[in-house]
Design a protein around this motif. Structure first.
Motif, short mmCIF file in Angstrom:
data_model
loop_
_atom_site.label_atom_id
_atom_site.label_comp_id
_atom_site.label_asym_id
_atom_site.label_seq_id
_atom_site.Cartn_x
_atom_site.Cartn_y
_atom_site.Cartn_z
N ALA A 173 -17.65 13.11 -25.87
CA ALA A 173 -16.69 11.91 -25.59
C ALA A 173 -15.45 12.05 -26.29
O ALA A 173 -14.32 11.86 -25.85
N ALA A 174 -15.34 12.66 -27.46
CA ALA A 174 -14.23 13.01 -28.10
C ALA A 174 -13.40 14.41 -27.47
O ALA A 174 -12.28 14.17 -27.45
N ILE A 175 -14.25 15.18 -27.20
CA ILE A 175 -13.64 16.22 -26.19
C ILE A 175 -12.59 15.67 -24.98
O ILE A 175 -11.47 16.07 -24.49
N LEU A 176 -13.30 14.76 -24.25
CA LEU A 176 -12.73 14.25 -22.82
C LEU A 176 -11.65 13.21 -23.32
O LEU A 176 -10.73 13.29 -22.78
N VAL A 177 -11.67 12.51 -24.35
CA VAL A 177 -10.35 11.72 -24.93
C VAL A 177 -9.42 12.71 -25.16
O VAL A 177 -8.04 12.23 -25.13
N LEU A 178 -9.52 13.74 -26.09
CA LEU A 178 -8.58 14.42 -26.32
C LEU A 178 -8.15 15.41 -25.30
O LEU A 178 -6.71 15.64 -25.59
N ALA A 179 -8.74 15.69 -24.38
CA ALA A 179 -8.30 16.36 -23.22
C ALA A 179 -6.97 15.19 -22.58
O ALA A 179 -6.12 15.98 -22.18
N VAL A 180 -7.57 14.26 -22.43
CA VAL A 180 -6.63 13.13 -21.66
C VAL A 180 -5.34 13.14 -22.45
O VAL A 180 -4.06 12.98 -21.80
N MET A 181 -5.43 13.08 -23.76
CA MET A 181 -4.33 12.69 -24.76
C MET A 181 -3.35 13.94 -24.79
O MET A 181 -1.97 13.71 -24.91
N ILE A 182 -3.71 15.08 -24.47
CA ILE A 182 -3.02 16.30 -24.55
C ILE A 182 -2.16 16.64 -23.41
O ILE A 182 -1.16 17.49 -23.14
#
Length: 315
Positions: A173-182
């Motif tokens: 979940a953290a990876i997916l959220v970070l991918a959208v944020m960058i």
């Protein structure tokens, strides 16, 4: 005598005065230019001073705890339990989690962002590009806590149901959220770099018989390599430095990283424990040491990518 005085008053400033930067005898335009140069110099000095101040402060605050705990125990210890009867201050789970989470976000976010930038700069119709530009700008303006809230309400339950987990708050979940944020940083910087490539390069490629897509991927994209690398650096910095959204979706538990396990990043360790760590305690000093480690990580990433870009240009 009066003519001599007038001639002396109207004479331009001497070369020595110009070298000293003295604005005597200059016109209003020259004086304004000199003043702007001075302002730019002061801004640059202020920026460098802030970096030096932050570096010195982190070193002074973080090194004592590392000395007391021990560098090996601090960096490679697998247990973080500062409030236990026998406290332990190992941050290896935080380091590995930050590395895995940032790497995963970059692996997902950079290709999507780069392809979007290529589409906007070289393929899309202007009207379509304008709509996507607006969406990217809105994506960049969304606060981190909103990303975390949406991830906690939508993404975490979805992962829990999809993989039949006890909790969906995990590294995935953290990876997916970070991918959208960058994505906004990568798209904006990469698109600017692609638009800066001279049209003559593409025209020459097309004249030699290459197709449009071949020209984009074999001529324009390599020419914009430095800009794409800069976009990647910005994305890595955003991913490794994020805290608020990650606390809400990663579970915030000091476990060794696994894709479906609740984890804690370097940033979330500082944000979640600094509020109750006693002033002057080893616990608080260790949190400053985590900040020092995080700062060094970002510096090493920037240095590595800058050296890599420089070597590519020289070759």
């Amino acid at each position: 005598m009066e003519r001599a005085l007038k001639h002396t008053a109207a004479a331009p400033a001497s070369p020595a005065a110009k070298e000293r930067g003295v604005p005597k005898g200059r016109s209003a335009k020259d004086l304004l230019e000199w003043l702007m140069h001075l302002i730019f110099l002061l801004c640059g000095i202020v920026a460098v001073a802030f970096v030096l101040f932050i570096s010195i402060y982190l070193i002074i605050s973080g090194v004592p705890a590392i000395r007391e705990i021990g560098l090996v125990d601090f960096l490679f210890g697998q247990t973080w339990a500062p409030t236990a009867s026998d406290p332990s201050y190992g941050i290896l789970p935080f380091i590995l989690t930050s590395i895995y989470g940032t790497a995963g976000a970059v692996v997902i976010g950079v290709p999507i962002g780069l392809m979007t930038a290529i589409f906007l700069a070289k393929v899309a119709h202007p009207r379509v590009a304008a709509v996507i530009h607006t969406a990217v700008e809105l994506l960049a303006g969304i606060p981190s806590v909103v990303y975390g809230l949406v991830g906690m309400i939508v993404l975490v339950p979805g992962i829990q149901k999809a993989f039949d987990l006890s909790s969906g708050a995990c590294l995935l979940a953290a990876i997916l959220v970070l991918a959208v944020m960058i994505l906004p940083s990568i798209i904006s910087v990469s698109e600017t770099a692609l638009r800066a490539v001279p049209e003559e390069y593409e025209q020459a490629s097309l004249a030699l018989g290459a197709t449009h897509l071949e020209t984009v991927f074999r001529v324009a994209l390599p020419a914009a390599r430095s800009g794409v690398a800069t976009a990647t650096v910005l994305g890595v910095g955003r991913a490794i430095g994020e805290a608020m959204a990650i606390i809400m979706v990663a579970g915030n538990v000091a476990n060794m990283p696994d894709i479906f396990t609740s984890v804690r990043f370097l940033t979330t360790a500082i944000a979640s424990e600094m509020s109750y760590a006693s002033v002057g305690s080893l616990h608080r000093d260790a949190l400053f040491s985590i900040g020092l480690v995080l700062f060094l990580f970002i510096m090493l990433i920037n240095v590595f990518l800058n050296v890599f870009i420089k070597r590519k240009k020289e070759n």
